[in-house]
Design a protein around this motif. Structure first.
Motif, PDB file in Angstrom:
ATOM      1  N   ARG A  23       0.870  -1.186   0.000  1.00  0.00           N
ATOM      2  CA  ARG A  23       0.000   0.000   0.000  1.00  0.00           C
ATOM      3  C   ARG A  23       0.902   1.230   0.000  1.00  0.00           C
ATOM      4  O   ARG A  23       1.634   1.482   0.956  1.00  0.00           O
ATOM      5  CB  ARG A  23      -0.921   0.004   1.210  1.00  0.00           C
ATOM      6  CG  ARG A  23      -2.009   1.076   1.138  1.00  0.00           C
ATOM      7  CD  ARG A  23      -2.952   0.983   2.311  1.00  0.00           C
ATOM      8  NE  ARG A  23      -3.718  -0.245   2.280  1.00  0.00           N
ATOM      9  CZ  ARG A  23      -4.834  -0.425   1.568  1.00  0.00           C
ATOM     10  NH1 ARG A  23      -5.285   0.560   0.796  1.00  0.00           N
ATOM     11  NH2 ARG A  23      -5.477  -1.561   1.607  1.00  0.00           N
ATOM     12  N   ASP A  24       0.833   1.983  -1.083  1.00  0.00           N
ATOM     13  CA  ASP A  24       1.763   3.081  -1.317  1.00  0.00           C
ATOM     14  C   ASP A  24       1.014   4.414  -1.314  1.00  0.00           C
ATOM     15  O   ASP A  24      -0.079   4.517  -1.887  1.00  0.00           O
ATOM     16  CB  ASP A  24       2.457   2.873  -2.673  1.00  0.00           C
ATOM     17  CG  ASP A  24       3.475   3.947  -2.982  1.00  0.00           C
ATOM     18  OD1 ASP A  24       4.540   3.945  -2.361  1.00  0.00           O
ATOM     19  OD2 ASP A  24       3.195   4.790  -3.857  1.00  0.00           O
ATOM     20  N   THR A  73      11.337   6.585   2.247  1.00  0.00           N
ATOM     21  CA  THR A  73      12.612   5.887   2.128  1.00  0.00           C
ATOM     22  C   THR A  73      12.968   5.530   0.690  1.00  0.00           C
ATOM     23  O   THR A  73      12.124   5.567  -0.218  1.00  0.00           O
ATOM     24  CB  THR A  73      12.581   4.588   2.942  1.00  0.00           C
ATOM     25  OG1 THR A  73      11.608   3.695   2.368  1.00  0.00           O
ATOM     26  CG2 THR A  73      12.219   4.865   4.394  1.00  0.00           C
ATOM     27  N   ARG A  74      14.209   5.138   0.519  1.00  0.00           N
ATOM     28  CA  ARG A  74      14.671   4.640  -0.778  1.00  0.00           C
ATOM     29  C   ARG A  74      13.942   3.354  -1.163  1.00  0.00           C
ATOM     30  O   ARG A  74      13.747   3.075  -2.348  1.00  0.00           O
ATOM     31  CB  ARG A  74      16.176   4.388  -0.742  1.00  0.00           C
ATOM     32  CG  ARG A  74      17.013   5.649  -0.738  1.00  0.00           C
ATOM     33  CD  ARG A  74      17.169   6.232  -2.121  1.00  0.00           C
ATOM     34  NE  ARG A  74      17.652   7.599  -2.077  1.00  0.00           N
ATOM     35  CZ  ARG A  74      17.764   8.379  -3.143  1.00  0.00           C
ATOM     36  NH1 ARG A  74      17.430   7.930  -4.333  1.00  0.00           N
ATOM     37  NH2 ARG A  74      18.211   9.612  -3.026  1.00  0.00           N
ATOM     38  N   LEU A  75      13.524   2.578  -0.182  1.00  0.00           N
ATOM     39  CA  LEU A  75      12.781   1.358  -0.486  1.00  0.00           C
ATOM     40  C   LEU A  75      11.438   1.701  -1.120  1.00  0.00           C
ATOM     41  O   LEU A  75      11.054   1.126  -2.151  1.00  0.00           O
ATOM     42  CB  LEU A  75      12.567   0.543   0.786  1.00  0.00           C
ATOM     43  CG  LEU A  75      11.814  -0.776   0.569  1.00  0.00           C
ATOM     44  CD1 LEU A  75      12.738  -1.826  -0.007  1.00  0.00           C
ATOM     45  CD2 LEU A  75      11.200  -1.284   1.863  1.00  0.00           C
ATOM     46  N   GLY A  80       8.040   2.202  -6.086  1.00  0.00           N
ATOM     47  CA  GLY A  80       7.289   3.105  -6.956  1.00  0.00           C
ATOM     48  C   GLY A  80       7.869   3.193  -8.347  1.00  0.00           C
ATOM     49  O   GLY A  80       7.130   3.289  -9.340  1.00  0.00           O
ATOM     50  N   VAL A  81       9.190   3.151  -8.449  1.00  0.00           N
ATOM     51  CA  VAL A  81       9.841   3.191  -9.764  1.00  0.00           C
ATOM     52  C   VAL A  81       9.493   1.927 -10.552  1.00  0.00           C
ATOM     53  O   VAL A  81       9.198   1.993 -11.750  1.00  0.00           O
ATOM     54  CB  VAL A  81      11.371   3.326  -9.617  1.00  0.00           C
ATOM     55  CG1 VAL A  81      12.057   3.214 -10.981  1.00  0.00           C
ATOM     56  CG2 VAL A  81      11.720   4.661  -8.980  1.00  0.00           C
ATOM     57  N   ASP A 192      12.150   6.570 -12.912  1.00  0.00           N
ATOM     58  CA  ASP A 192      12.753   7.182 -11.727  1.00  0.00           C
ATOM     59  C   ASP A 192      12.227   8.599 -11.520  1.00  0.00           C
ATOM     60  O   ASP A 192      11.716   8.959 -10.462  1.00  0.00           O
ATOM     61  CB  ASP A 192      14.277   7.171 -11.886  1.00  0.00           C
ATOM     62  CG  ASP A 192      14.996   7.769 -10.683  1.00  0.00           C
ATOM     63  OD1 ASP A 192      14.491   7.619  -9.557  1.00  0.00           O
ATOM     64  OD2 ASP A 192      16.073   8.374 -10.872  1.00  0.00           O
ATOM     65  N   ARG A 193      12.343   9.426 -12.550  1.00  0.00           N
ATOM     66  CA  ARG A 193      11.883  10.814 -12.438  1.00  0.00           C
ATOM     67  C   ARG A 193      10.373  10.873 -12.170  1.00  0.00           C
ATOM     68  O   ARG A 193       9.909  11.652 -11.339  1.00  0.00           O
ATOM     69  CB  ARG A 193      12.188  11.578 -13.720  1.00  0.00           C
ATOM     70  CG  ARG A 193      13.637  11.994 -13.893  1.00  0.00           C
ATOM     71  CD  ARG A 193      13.758  12.839 -15.157  1.00  0.00           C
ATOM     72  NE  ARG A 193      15.112  13.318 -15.369  1.00  0.00           N
ATOM     73  CZ  ARG A 193      16.024  12.682 -16.090  1.00  0.00           C
ATOM     74  NH1 ARG A 193      15.720  11.525 -16.661  1.00  0.00           N
ATOM     75  NH2 ARG A 193      17.234  13.184 -16.257  1.00  0.00           N
ATOM     76  N   LEU A 194       9.612  10.075 -12.916  1.00  0.00           N
ATOM     77  CA  LEU A 194       8.167  10.147 -12.799  1.00  0.00           C
ATOM     78  C   LEU A 194       7.697   9.754 -11.403  1.00  0.00           C
ATOM     79  O   LEU A 194       6.661  10.240 -10.928  1.00  0.00           O
ATOM     80  CB  LEU A 194       7.508   9.247 -13.851  1.00  0.00           C
ATOM     81  CG  LEU A 194       7.654   9.737 -15.298  1.00  0.00           C
ATOM     82  CD1 LEU A 194       7.107   8.699 -16.265  1.00  0.00           C
ATOM     83  CD2 LEU A 194       6.950  11.076 -15.504  1.00  0.00           C
ATOM     84  N   ASP A 195       8.446   8.881 -10.733  1.00  0.00           N
ATOM     85  CA  ASP A 195       8.059   8.530  -9.363  1.00  0.00           C
ATOM     86  C   ASP A 195       8.518   9.594  -8.372  1.00  0.00           C
ATOM     87  O   ASP A 195       7.725  10.076  -7.560  1.00  0.00           O
ATOM     88  CB  ASP A 195       8.629   7.176  -8.949  1.00  0.00           C
ATOM     89  CG  ASP A 195       8.212   6.814  -7.528  1.00  0.00           C
ATOM     90  OD1 ASP A 195       7.065   6.364  -7.350  1.00  0.00           O
ATOM     91  OD2 ASP A 195       9.017   7.015  -6.593  1.00  0.00           O
TER      92      ASP A 195
END
Length: 484
Positions: A23-24, A73-75, A80-81, A192-195
């Motif tokens: 769940r994001d 976080t990076r995770l 998301g990417v 990457d950018r879009l996320d």
């Protein structure tokens, strides 16, 4: 963070879980069907030690000191990417004849693992590496090592085929054959950018940088563009382009990405915290390497001490994360070293240095009506460069003591025009009604008018009245020089 959705239950056992959910806050539910080879392997990557470490590394480093909600976080970003890459891959399948299942798997895997090598506080840690010449502090170098060797490599090679991990690493580094699938991983419209544009905006609470993502994705097309070095054409490669209906959405995208820098990434408080962190880590590493561990306040087996002793060991870097640094500050603030004790206390308790915006001051004094005439702009640049040089010289003269003034100077282009064999992949191409592909600057006065964002700042102890006077005296002297 992860929700499991079981399949049929029996009285004797629970059958194998097939759908795993995350769940994001940006994308809502992100699902992984473990009956699908790719998604099963990616789910296994998420459980690996290098990925679980990313839970303890914040995407925006010290930005939470300004935006309390920026604790993602990076995770979370990596997941998301991957999700966004799946959406982009749908465009590839629909609008390209270049369908290649293996390349798809490589690109989607690359989207997932591209950030796995980030160190504590992300890009601030890379600054430490550059100061000390530590190659594994570079997240791209560390990511490449983790992907090609160790647990991640085993998962990728065993899940797909021998050599798959190397193919993933090569795509991230833009090595080997360049296909449309590379654009999913690296381009102006990459996953990457879009996320991160959406995620960083949401989590900071910023109202800048909104993008019409659904409309952009709906108007993405595929085109073959020319690549070359300088004026020499080398060949063509396929990449994402936009249709004429999405010009305004693309303008907003370029402006939105650009606005993230002055408002979030280059915020004066964030940069000030990064400055303290950098000085602390550099001093810690140097003291350890000089055999003076006892002066750091840290025990001999502390992860930072082990990293200082073996900075080229992957395990040393894997043991570092944001929590390791925050925990160490309590010990370091009791150090015998004055800089370490002072800066650790400042960072731990958010007692940061005061920021003096040199460029803003110079611009107002030299060009009070903001006419931006060429001669005034040249004077501003000359003045800022000279002031920065003199302050940096003052900083270097105080080496060994606690510096009184620090300089921060950098810049960000609003739109990268390319200029290398891979550079054109950074451009945004628009397909005209006549079918031609042209750079967005040829169609958009908005993009064409954007200027480079530059900053020149000085940081000083607000309790040190002489430090501010040093800065203002240098500024006054340089303004006098450029006026004559």
């Amino acid at each position: 963070m992860f929700e499991e959705h079981p399949t049929i239950r029996t009285t004797r056992q629970v059958s194998r879980l097939t759908i795993q959910r995350v769940r994001d806050p940006v994308h809502n539910l992100i699902e992984f069907d473990t009956q699908v080879e790719l998604e099963r392997v990616v789910w296994q990557l998420l459980q690996s030690r290098p990925f679980q470490r990313l839970r303890r590394i914040k995407q925006l480093g010290f930005s939470e000191l300004v935006y309390p909600g920026a604790t993602h976080t990076r995770l979370a970003h990596s997941i998301g990417v991957f999700h966004t890459a799946r959406q982009l891959m749908t465009t590839v399948r629909k609008k390209s004849t270049e369908n290649n299942e293996t390349r798809e798997k490589i690109a989607l895997s690359a989207a997932m693992v591209h950030d796995v090598g980030h160190g504590p506080f992300s890009h601030a840690f890379e600054t430490v590496g550059k100061r000390l010449g530590l190659k594994l502090a570079d997240h791209e170098v560390m990511s490449d090592e983790l992907i090609r060797n160790g647990e991640i490599a085993e998962i990728l090679n065993n899940g797909f085929m021998a050599g798959f991990a190397a193919n993933v690493a090569n795509m991230i580094k833009k090595e080997g054959k360049i296909t449309l699938h590379n654009s999913v991983v690296s381009s102006q419209f990459d996953a990457d950018r879009l996320d991160y544009m959406q995620r960083d905006r949401l989590m900071t609470g910023s109202k800048h940088s909104a993008i019409a993502l659904v409309w952009l994705l709906a108007n993405l097309d595929i085109g073959n563009v020319t690549t070359g070095i300088d004026d020499t054409e080398v060949g063509t490669f396929p990449t994402f382009v936009i249709g004429p209906k999405a010009i305004q959405a693309a303008e907003a995208y370029v402006m939105g990405l650009f606005q993230l820098y002055p408002t979030i990434y280059f915020h004066k408080t964030t940069r000030g915290a990064e400055l303290l962190f950098t000085e602390i880590l550099v001093r810690l590493v140097r003291l350890v390497q000089d055999g003076a561990v006892e002066r750091t306040g840290l025990p001999a087996n502390h992860p930072i001490v082990r990293f200082a002793r073996e900075p080229e060991a992957v395990e040393s870097v894997l043991a570092l994360d944001d929590t390791v640094v925050w925990g160490a500050l309590h010990l370091v603030r009791l150090s015998e070293d004055k800089l370490l004790a002072s800066f650790a206390d400042r960072l731990l308790n958010r007692k940061l240095f005061k920021c003096y915006d040199i460029r803003s001051e110079i611009a107002h004094r030299v060009d009070p009506h903001n006419l931006s005439e060429s001669q005034d702009l040249a004077r501003i640049e000359k003045c800022c460069a000279s002031i920065a040089q003199k302050l940096q010289q003052l900083e270097s003269e105080e080496e060994g003591a606690v510096p009184r003034v620090f300089v921060d100077a950098t810049e960000r282009k609003p739109y990268k025009a390319g200029g290398s064999s891979h550079g054109h992949n950074e451009q945004i191409y628009v397909r005209t009604d006549g079918g031609m592909l042209i750079d967005i600057r040829q169609r958009s006065e908005v993009v064409r008018a954007l200027s480079v964002y530059k900053l020149t700042r000085a940081y000083y102890d607000p309790d040190d009245g002489d430090a501010r006077k040093i800065i203002t005296d240098i500024i006054e002297g340089e303004i006098t020089n450029v006026r004559h």
